[in-house]
Design a protein around this motif. Structure first.
Motif, PDB file in Angstrom:
ATOM      1  N   ARG A 175       0.824  -1.208   0.000  1.00 26.96           N
ATOM      2  CA  ARG A 175       0.000   0.000   0.000  1.00 26.96           C
ATOM      3  C   ARG A 175       0.861   1.261   0.000  1.00 26.96           C
ATOM      4  NH1 ARG A 175      -2.044   3.433   3.394  1.00 26.96           N
ATOM      5  NH2 ARG A 175      -1.237   2.499   5.283  1.00 26.96           N
ATOM      6  N   ARG A 176       1.962   1.250   0.728  1.00 28.32           N
ATOM      7  CA  ARG A 176       2.825   2.427   0.842  1.00 28.32           C
ATOM      8  C   ARG A 176       3.800   2.581  -0.323  1.00 28.32           C
ATOM      9  NH1 ARG A 176       5.924   1.660   5.692  1.00 28.32           N
ATOM     10  NH2 ARG A 176       4.925  -0.337   5.936  1.00 28.32           N
ATOM     11  N   SER A 177       4.044   1.531  -1.065  1.00 31.65           N
ATOM     12  CA  SER A 177       5.052   1.617  -2.127  1.00 31.65           C
ATOM     13  C   SER A 177       4.523   2.419  -3.311  1.00 31.65           C
ATOM     14  CB  SER A 177       5.461   0.222  -2.585  1.00 31.65           C
ATOM     15  OG  SER A 177       4.405  -0.374  -3.297  1.00 31.65           O
ATOM     16  N   PRO A 178       5.425   3.130  -3.981  1.00 24.09           N
ATOM     17  CA  PRO A 178       4.995   3.906  -5.153  1.00 24.09           C
ATOM     18  C   PRO A 178       4.815   2.988  -6.366  1.00 24.09           C
ATOM     19  CG  PRO A 178       7.348   4.100  -4.865  1.00 24.09           C
ATOM     20  CD  PRO A 178       6.842   3.302  -3.690  1.00 24.09           C
ATOM     21  N   TYR A 179       4.229   3.556  -7.393  1.00 27.67           N
ATOM     22  CA  TYR A 179       4.164   2.862  -8.669  1.00 27.67           C
ATOM     23  C   TYR A 179       5.485   3.096  -9.397  1.00 27.67           C
ATOM     24  CZ  TYR A 179      -0.833   2.173  -8.096  1.00 27.67           C
ATOM     25  OH  TYR A 179      -2.044   1.787  -7.630  1.00 27.67           O
ATOM     26  N   TYR A 180       5.834   2.170 -10.261  1.00 22.45           N
ATOM     27  CA  TYR A 180       7.018   2.305 -11.096  1.00 22.45           C
ATOM     28  C   TYR A 180       6.551   2.243 -12.540  1.00 22.45           C
ATOM     29  CZ  TYR A 180       9.357   1.354  -6.728  1.00 22.45           C
ATOM     30  OH  TYR A 180       9.763   1.423  -5.422  1.00 22.45           O
ATOM     31  N   ALA A 181       7.278   2.914 -13.419  1.00 26.19           N
ATOM     32  CA  ALA A 181       6.867   2.969 -14.821  1.00 26.19           C
ATOM     33  C   ALA A 181       8.048   2.628 -15.719  1.00 26.19           C
ATOM     34  CB  ALA A 181       6.341   4.360 -15.162  1.00 26.19           C
ATOM     35  N   THR A 182       7.756   1.862 -16.770  1.00 27.99           N
ATOM     36  CA  THR A 182       8.738   1.571 -17.801  1.00 27.99           C
ATOM     37  C   THR A 182       8.102   1.875 -19.151  1.00 27.99           C
ATOM     38  OG1 THR A 182       8.017  -0.730 -17.953  1.00 27.99           O
ATOM     39  CG2 THR A 182       9.878  -0.270 -16.504  1.00 27.99           C
ATOM     40  N   PRO A 183       8.896   2.239 -20.132  1.00 29.79           N
ATOM     41  CA  PRO A 183       8.338   2.494 -21.464  1.00 29.79           C
ATOM     42  C   PRO A 183       7.685   1.232 -22.025  1.00 29.79           C
ATOM     43  CG  PRO A 183      10.589   3.297 -21.305  1.00 29.79           C
ATOM     44  CD  PRO A 183      10.326   2.504 -20.069  1.00 29.79           C
ATOM     45  N   ALA A 184       6.514   1.375 -22.586  1.00 31.89           N
ATOM     46  CA  ALA A 184       5.779   0.217 -23.108  1.00 31.89           C
ATOM     47  C   ALA A 184       6.460  -0.377 -24.320  1.00 31.89           C
ATOM     48  CB  ALA A 184       4.346   0.618 -23.452  1.00 31.89           C
ATOM     49  N   LEU A 185       6.962   0.448 -25.222  1.00 22.70           N
ATOM     50  CA  LEU A 185       7.598  -0.052 -26.435  1.00 22.70           C
ATOM     51  C   LEU A 185       8.866  -0.822 -26.105  1.00 22.70           C
ATOM     52  CD1 LEU A 185       7.635  -0.251 -29.459  1.00 22.70           C
ATOM     53  CD2 LEU A 185       8.802   1.926 -29.556  1.00 22.70           C
ATOM     54  N   ALA A 186       9.697  -0.296 -25.223  1.00 25.68           N
ATOM     55  CA  ALA A 186      10.932  -0.977 -24.848  1.00 25.68           C
ATOM     56  C   ALA A 186      10.627  -2.283 -24.137  1.00 25.68           C
ATOM     57  CB  ALA A 186      11.781  -0.080 -23.968  1.00 25.68           C
ATOM     58  N   SER A 187       9.584  -2.306 -23.343  1.00 26.20           N
ATOM     59  CA  SER A 187       9.219  -3.520 -22.627  1.00 26.20           C
ATOM     60  C   SER A 187       8.800  -4.607 -23.606  1.00 26.20           C
ATOM     61  CB  SER A 187       8.082  -3.218 -21.659  1.00 26.20           C
ATOM     62  OG  SER A 187       7.687  -4.373 -20.993  1.00 26.20           O
ATOM     63  N   ARG A 188       8.056  -4.222 -24.651  1.00 24.79           N
ATOM     64  CA  ARG A 188       7.635  -5.197 -25.640  1.00 24.79           C
ATOM     65  C   ARG A 188       8.811  -5.776 -26.404  1.00 24.79           C
ATOM     66  NH1 ARG A 188       3.853  -1.556 -27.868  1.00 24.79           N
ATOM     67  NH2 ARG A 188       2.300  -1.375 -26.262  1.00 24.79           N
ATOM     68  N   THR A 189       9.770  -4.924 -26.777  1.00 22.41           N
ATOM     69  CA  THR A 189      10.921  -5.434 -27.531  1.00 22.41           C
ATOM     70  C   THR A 189      11.798  -6.303 -26.649  1.00 22.41           C
ATOM     71  OG1 THR A 189      12.184  -3.431 -27.062  1.00 22.41           O
ATOM     72  CG2 THR A 189      10.979  -3.517 -29.164  1.00 22.41           C
ATOM     73  N   ALA A 190      11.903  -6.009 -25.357  1.00 22.89           N
ATOM     74  CA  ALA A 190      12.695  -6.864 -24.457  1.00 22.89           C
ATOM     75  C   ALA A 190      12.042  -8.219 -24.292  1.00 22.89           C
ATOM     76  CB  ALA A 190      12.838  -6.175 -23.088  1.00 22.89           C
ATOM     77  N   ARG A 191      10.717  -8.249 -24.315  1.00 21.26           N
ATOM     78  CA  ARG A 191       9.991  -9.496 -24.144  1.00 21.26           C
ATOM     79  C   ARG A 191      10.067 -10.359 -25.401  1.00 21.26           C
ATOM     80  NH1 ARG A 191       3.962  -8.710 -23.339  1.00 21.26           N
ATOM     81  NH2 ARG A 191       4.843  -6.660 -23.258  1.00 21.26           N
ATOM     82  N   HIS A 192       9.945  -9.736 -26.563  1.00 19.35           N
ATOM     83  CA  HIS A 192       9.872 -10.490 -27.817  1.00 19.35           C
ATOM     84  C   HIS A 192      11.201 -10.578 -28.542  1.00 19.35           C
ATOM     85  CE1 HIS A 192       5.595 -10.743 -27.431  1.00 19.35           C
ATOM     86  NE2 HIS A 192       5.486  -9.434 -27.360  1.00 19.35           N
ATOM     87  N   GLY A 193      12.172  -9.784 -28.155  1.00 16.19           N
ATOM     88  CA  GLY A 193      13.402  -9.729 -28.910  1.00 16.19           C
ATOM     89  C   GLY A 193      14.517 -10.476 -28.358  1.00 16.19           C
TER      90      GLY A 193
END
Length: 193
Positions: A175-193
């Motif tokens: 509950r106390r932890s912040p949200y973290y954000a990563t670029p969506a496009l880079a995340s997709r290429t890391a997953r598929h590439g």
């Protein structure tokens, strides 16, 4: 703040918010529907007539309305929290690793077990079969809320939102932890590439 943020990233498994919330919601709804079929096929009297029926129906309606109001009130604060998400290098959050998958599955199993317990316990122990149905309606409202907030926010900003896995850090730290954000496009290429 930086050391706490880095400590949470380094010390806990982060999972994507959208797959976690949608997966837990769908798991709960599907298990609840299966439990409802079992209840409806085995319970002789659903107690929907008379005072017991009115109490069940009004209880489910009131709880569902209160939950919907809670989601509407919470939405602006959640969107502000999304906007203040800590940007993290995408390479530090490999998506789909075994620990993340384990935490996502654990969350789904917990929600499914809760729904099963409430549905069957409500029907067979306290003779209120609509209690489980009310929980399933609340889960559907949660799915719609996730769709209207997190999914749309991610698409609009081109980012993926992450948070420590609840099963890894506990409710208070989650509950106390912040949200973290990563670029969506880079995340997709890391997953598929």
């Amino acid at each position: 703040m930086t050391s706490e943020t880095n400590g949470v990233v380094a010390g806990a498994t982060l999972v994507r918010i959208v797959p976690a919330e949608l997966g837990e919601g769908f798991a709960g709804v599907l298990v609840g529907l299966a439990a409802d079929v079992l209840v409806l096929s085995t319970v002789d009297d659903l107690r929907l007539s008379g005072t017991a029926g009115r109490i069940q129906i009004s209880g489910v309606v009131v709880l569902t309305l209160l939950w919907a109001i809670n989601l509407l009130v919470y939405r602006p604060r959640q969107l502000r929290a999304f906007g203040s998400a800590v940007t993290v290098e995408d390479s530090s959050l490999p998506e789909g690793n075994e620990e993340q998958i384990r935490h996502l599955r654990r969350g789904r199993v917990r929600v499914a077990a809760l729904v099963l317990l409430v549905t069957l316990g409500g029907a067979y122990v306290i003779h209120a079969p609509l209690l489980g149905l009310g929980l399933q309606v609340i889960l559907v409202l949660g799915l719609l809320h996730t769709w209207r907030t997190a999914v749309r926010w991610e698409r609009r900003h081109g980012l993926h939102l992450w948070k420590p896995a609840l099963s890894a850090v506990g409710r208070e730290a989650y509950r106390r932890s912040p949200y973290y954000a990563t670029p969506a496009l880079a995340s997709r290429t890391a997953r598929h590439g």
